[in-house]
Design a protein around this motif. Structure first.
Motif, PDB file in Angstrom:
ATOM      1  N   PHE A 138      50.931  35.166  37.232  1.00  0.00           N
ATOM      2  CA  PHE A 138      49.485  35.219  37.451  1.00  0.00           C
ATOM      3  C   PHE A 138      49.133  36.341  38.427  1.00  0.00           C
ATOM      4  O   PHE A 138      48.242  37.152  38.172  1.00  0.00           O
ATOM      5  N   SER A 139      49.847  36.422  39.529  1.00  0.00           N
ATOM      6  CA  SER A 139      49.572  37.446  40.533  1.00  0.00           C
ATOM      7  C   SER A 139      49.817  38.849  39.979  1.00  0.00           C
ATOM      8  O   SER A 139      49.031  39.769  40.227  1.00  0.00           O
ATOM      9  N   ARG A 172      39.171  34.495  38.495  1.00  0.00           N
ATOM     10  CA  ARG A 172      38.447  35.196  39.560  1.00  0.00           C
ATOM     11  C   ARG A 172      37.136  34.481  39.883  1.00  0.00           C
ATOM     12  O   ARG A 172      36.755  34.333  41.045  1.00  0.00           O
ATOM     13  N   GLU A 182      49.740  39.882  36.741  1.00  0.00           N
ATOM     14  CA  GLU A 182      48.748  40.266  35.731  1.00  0.00           C
ATOM     15  C   GLU A 182      47.359  40.437  36.353  1.00  0.00           C
ATOM     16  O   GLU A 182      46.592  41.306  35.928  1.00  0.00           O
ATOM     17  N   TYR A 183      47.056  39.635  37.367  1.00  0.00           N
ATOM     18  CA  TYR A 183      45.782  39.783  38.074  1.00  0.00           C
ATOM     19  C   TYR A 183      45.720  41.142  38.768  1.00  0.00           C
ATOM     20  O   TYR A 183      44.712  41.856  38.693  1.00  0.00           O
ATOM     21  N   SER A 184      46.790  41.508  39.447  1.00  0.00           N
ATOM     22  CA  SER A 184      46.833  42.794  40.158  1.00  0.00           C
ATOM     23  C   SER A 184      46.719  43.966  39.195  1.00  0.00           C
ATOM     24  O   SER A 184      46.075  44.977  39.503  1.00  0.00           O
ATOM     25  N   LEU A 192      41.925  35.675  33.233  1.00  0.00           N
ATOM     26  CA  LEU A 192      41.817  36.323  34.535  1.00  0.00           C
ATOM     27  C   LEU A 192      40.367  36.385  35.022  1.00  0.00           C
ATOM     28  O   LEU A 192      40.098  36.241  36.211  1.00  0.00           O
ATOM     29  N   TYR A 193      39.423  36.594  34.107  1.00  0.00           N
ATOM     30  CA  TYR A 193      38.000  36.587  34.493  1.00  0.00           C
ATOM     31  C   TYR A 193      37.611  35.224  35.032  1.00  0.00           C
ATOM     32  O   TYR A 193      36.922  35.100  36.049  1.00  0.00           O
ATOM     33  N   PRO A 209      45.489  38.651  43.972  1.00  0.00           N
ATOM     34  CA  PRO A 209      44.358  37.716  43.959  1.00  0.00           C
ATOM     35  C   PRO A 209      43.765  37.443  45.343  1.00  0.00           C
ATOM     36  O   PRO A 209      42.535  37.533  45.513  1.00  0.00           O
ATOM     37  N   TYR A 255      42.789  43.935  38.171  1.00  0.00           N
ATOM     38  CA  TYR A 255      41.799  44.158  39.222  1.00  0.00           C
ATOM     39  C   TYR A 255      42.219  45.163  40.284  1.00  0.00           C
ATOM     40  O   TYR A 255      41.410  45.534  41.140  1.00  0.00           O
ATOM     41  N   GLY A 308      44.984  29.891  39.138  1.00  0.00           N
ATOM     42  CA  GLY A 308      45.908  30.328  38.101  1.00  0.00           C
ATOM     43  C   GLY A 308      46.320  29.194  37.187  1.00  0.00           C
ATOM     44  O   GLY A 308      46.344  29.339  35.958  1.00  0.00           O
TER      45      GLY A 308
END
Length: 284
Positions: free
Chosen positions: A264-265, A239, A267-269, A235-236, A276, A272, A253
């Motif tokens: 992906f969306s 980004r 786990e990103y949410s 994820l880092y 995304p 962060y 992703g």
């Protein structure tokens, strides 16, 4: 130390110095979290205060406190005390593993009983350590002395850290046949292969551990499981790709190993706090 760092930094920035392992940071606000894969380092706050999150753990440190990170770790750092009038000022010194091994070999430091220690720790800097750091910073005003003197003072700083409260953790990493050293090997593999599917059995075999032992020792040292570690690295990097390389959400992703855009969306949410696309629009 604050006056030296202030002279060598501009506005808000992190910058390299003429000493290749030494970095300075300056921040005048407290509103930004920085997500990064942190390399092994010694860090000291000389003005203001900061925090560093490792998994669910939060480490805070202020003036006169030093932070040691002994392994490559995905962390979240944040300035917690700063203003335009009194900015947060700090320094970081990269810990070179080979120099660490050489130091332990020369001083004949014997290992303690095997036990796990977190790869992050905060302690109050003693006078001898602060004295060595001041002398290292003063070399920046005498650049001709840097090639001869900087390695010697860096070695002294490393010695003060290694003989302090965090020394056993550094020693465990420098020794070849310890669980912590094997976790360091596992981390090195994950850093290079985070986009590949993770199979714990294969990783455990690679570093000479059983799957259950790898899971136990990995979490004891890093405060997260191998899967959680890989997820944060992915994820880092995603980004970074969206912010600096201008990749779209789907491409970012996929580049870091996600086959499902919805996963992906999601786990990103979770990491962060925003989806995304919205996070990228706010952060640019």
């Amino acid at each position: 130390m604050a006056s030296i760092i202030a002279r060598f930094t501009g506005e808000d920035e992190e910058c390299a110095t003429a000493i290749d392992t030494l970095f300075f940071s300056r921040r005048s606000s407290t509103d930004k979290s920085v997500y990064t894969a942190q390399w092994p380092c010694f860090a000291l706050v000389v003005q203001g205060a900061k925090s560093l999150a490792l998994g669910s753990e939060l480490h805070t440190y202020g003036v006169g406190d030093y932070l040691v990170v002994s392994l490559d770790l995905p962390v979240v750092s944040r300035v917690t005390e700063a203003s335009p009038q009194v900015p947060n000022l700090g320094l970081g010194l990269r810990i070179e593993p080979e120099r660490l091994k050489d130091l332990f070999g020369r001083i004949g430091m014997a290992p303690a009983a095997p036990h796990e220690m977190r790869a992050v720790g905060v302690n109050k800097a003693p006078p001898d350590l602060l004295d060595a750091v001041v002398r290292l910073l003063r070399l920046l005003d005498r650049p001709r002395d840097i090639p001869a003197m900087a390695p010697l003072i860096e070695q002294e700083i490393l010695y003060r850290v290694a003989t302090g409260p965090f020394g056993p953790a550094l020693l465990q990493i420098a020794m070849l046949e310890t669980p912590t050293n094997r976790i360091a090997q596992a981390i090195a593999w994950l850093r290079l292969n985070f986009a590949r599917p993770l199979r714990i059995e294969e990783l455990a075999q690679l570093v000479g551990m059983s799957p259950s032992s790898l899971h136990h020792h990995f979490k004891a040292v890093t405060a997260m499981t191998p899967m959680q570690y890989q997820k944060q690295l992915r994820l880092y990097e995603a980004r970074r790709l969206m912010l600096t390389e201008r990749l779209d959400v789907g491409s970012a992703g996929y580049s870091v190993g996600y086959q499902s855009p919805s996963q992906f969306s999601r786990e990103y949410s979770r990491l962060y706090g925003r989806p995304p696309l919205r996070d990228v629009m706010v952060s640019r």
